[in-house]
Design an enzyme around this catalytic site. Structure first.
Site, PDB file in Angstrom:
ATOM      1  N   GLU A 214       0.867  -1.179   0.000  1.00  0.00           N
ATOM      2  CA  GLU A 214       0.000   0.000   0.000  1.00  0.00           C
ATOM      3  C   GLU A 214       0.903   1.228   0.000  1.00  0.00           C
ATOM      4  O   GLU A 214       1.538   1.534   1.004  1.00  0.00           O
ATOM      5  CB  GLU A 214      -0.912  -0.004   1.237  1.00  0.00           C
ATOM      6  CG  GLU A 214      -1.739  -1.272   1.383  1.00  0.00           C
ATOM      7  CD  GLU A 214      -2.697  -1.517   0.241  1.00  0.00           C
ATOM      8  OE1 GLU A 214      -2.900  -0.603  -0.590  1.00  0.00           O
ATOM      9  OE2 GLU A 214      -3.244  -2.626   0.154  1.00  0.00           O
ATOM     10  N   CYS A 248      -2.345   8.829   3.375  1.00  0.00           N
ATOM     11  CA  CYS A 248      -1.955   8.300   2.063  1.00  0.00           C
ATOM     12  C   CYS A 248      -3.038   8.488   1.014  1.00  0.00           C
ATOM     13  O   CYS A 248      -2.743   8.467  -0.190  1.00  0.00           O
ATOM     14  CB  CYS A 248      -1.567   6.830   2.171  1.00  0.00           C
ATOM     15  SG  CYS A 248      -2.859   5.765   2.851  1.00  0.00           S
TER      16      CYS A 248
END
Length: 464
Positions: A214, A248
């Site tokens: 990720e 993020c």
């Protein structure tokens, strides 16, 4: 602190425990998840204090909203659906193999490793653990060395609530993280930057360890011509300046019709003043921890200024003992060659870029690297369909930001430069499971008709 030998010994311990119980019952898995929820719920004040200390300042509401609540929601969803996820699935059998039966059995992988980042040190360490534990695995976590107080608290509480062969936290520095990534896990999940993600993937490849990465990226927000500017500004501001932009999936930059750019800037000014009436000095605005992060962000802004970009700071800078409160800041029309447009901002700077129209914005996103999230503000069904069909991203949100992450049934993950693989909900359960193919042949069957010697007329009769 853990060295390579200690990490290997812990992995061996978990492997032996898994071998003794290779398919934990639903009751055992639900119990582990319940303990994870209790640990988080009962110690949420300590969690908030620890993160606040590591960051220099972190709004308590942000910690509860982004660290505690999503984790508890994910655990509740997983416990509710676990029995159904664990059940074998029937598979269709070709008529030539009837009356044989086919099933798919979902088996635990073994021991799962998780390398967590510093921006959400509690939830991003434990959200993948929810899926891995639900799938019946043992779990080892390496939290970030940049949040030592939170990492120590996580290790201490996990030791209290779990046996080390169930769930273990390995604290340590960057060398410990490298040793951790080199362990022969049955699956390794990493959340962080693309640069470090490549190093983790290389280390895992030596053991043929499957990885989920990720990695974030530059998440665009498109404001179409039919969008309500006040609404778009409000939702983008929420997503951008939560955790001071260190998310993020935060909106990285905004693409808006050039004719509406001045009005959008004024709408952002108004909502920032509403959200943070005391500016950066208020308790609701979080700090950016660490000298390295502050220095990197200042370099991005200085370069933009030096190249003639209009920079609008919507607050004052405030230096704290362990971090810096950097104000919400707009960077107007930066060129594509600037660093602020080449790398993920991961901070409170927000580039706002005027484009010709929606088609220009769509083309720009479609030509760029795949982001972890894409945001679009439009009520036009045709525009929405074009975005879904002509762009790629880990997630897609219309008329809001961030909230797809806290929907437990939605998979969360990147594509291309933003990562590989996804977890959360049933997708996460499958990520940490092996789908084992099982075929049960009936005692009386016709497959012997397929045995040699083969006659052509018989093969034609069987359609072969």
């Amino acid at each position: 602190m853990a060295d390579a030998r200690a990490l290997q010994a812990r992995l061996d311990q978990q492997r032996h425990a898994f071998a003794a119980e290779p398919f934990p019952s639903a009751a055992t898995r639900r119990d582990r998840l319940a303990r994870l929820a209790s640990m988080t719920r009962h110690h949420r004040d300590e969690i908030s204090q620890a993160i606040r200390q590591d960051f220099g300042h972190r709004a308590e509401a942000e910690t509860r909203l982004a660290e505690v609540v999503p984790l508890l929601m994910a655990i509740r969803h997983t416990r509710r659906h676990l029995k159904r996820w664990m059940a074998p699935r029937r598979a269709a059998v070709p008529w030539r193999l009837l009356p044989g039966k086919a099933r798919i059995h979902r088996q635990p992988l073994g021991v799962v490793g998780i390398i967590a980042p510093s921006n959400y040190p509690w939830s991003l360490a434990l959200m993948p653990a929810v899926d891995a534990l639900a799938a019946g695995n043992r779990v080892m976590i390496k939290p970030s060395e940049q949040t030592p107080t939170t990492s120590a608290l996580l290790a201490r509480l996990v030791e209290r609530y779990f046996a080390s062969e169930e769930l273990h936290v390995a604290t340590g520095d960057a060398d410990t993280a490298r040793d951790f990534a080199a362990l022969p896990f049955d699956h390794l999940l990493f959340t962080g930057s693309p640069r470090v993600g490549r190093e983790v993937a290389r280390a895992a490849a030596a053991n043929l360890t499957p990885v989920t990465l990720e990695l974030g990226g530059k998440a665009p927000a498109i404001v179409a011509e039919d969008a309500d500017l006040a609404h778009a500004a409000r939702r983008i501001a929420f997503g951008k300046w939560l955790n001071a932009g260190r998310t993020c999936i935060a909106p990285d930059h905004v693409l808006v019709d050039a004719a509406r750019l001045p009005a959008f800037i004024e709408a952002i000014r108004a909502v920032v003043k509403e959200f943070y009436p005391q500016g950066t000095a208020g308790d609701d605005y979080s700090a950016v921890p660490g000298e390295a992060s502050r220095s990197r962000l200042e370099h991005l802004l200085d370069e933009a200024r030096d190249h003639g970009c209009r920079v609008i700071e919507l607050g004052e800078r405030l230096t704290l003992s362990h971090g810096t409160k950097l104000p919400p800041t707009l960077v107007v029309d930066p060129t594509a060659s600037l660093s602020i447009m080449q790398e993920e901002v991961f901070g409170p700077w927000l580039p706002v870029i005027g484009v010709r129209d929606f088609d220009a914005a769509l083309a720009r996103v479609a030509e760029g690297p795949c982001p972890l999230a894409l945001y679009a503000f439009t009520d036009d069904p045709t525009r929405r369909r074009r975005l879904l069909e002509q762009t790629r991203s880990g997630g897609m949100v219309f008329n809001d930001t961030l909230w797809h992450y806290v929907v437990p049934a939605l998979p969360f993950g990147g594509i291309g430069e933003s990562g590989m693989g996804a977890y959360q909900g049933e997708t996460g359960f499958l990520r940490f499971s092996h789908q084992r193919s099982v075929f049960l042949q009936a005692r009386r069957n016709a497959v012997g008709l397929l045995d040699p010697p083969w006659r052509r007329w018989w093969l034609r009769l069987l359609g072969l």
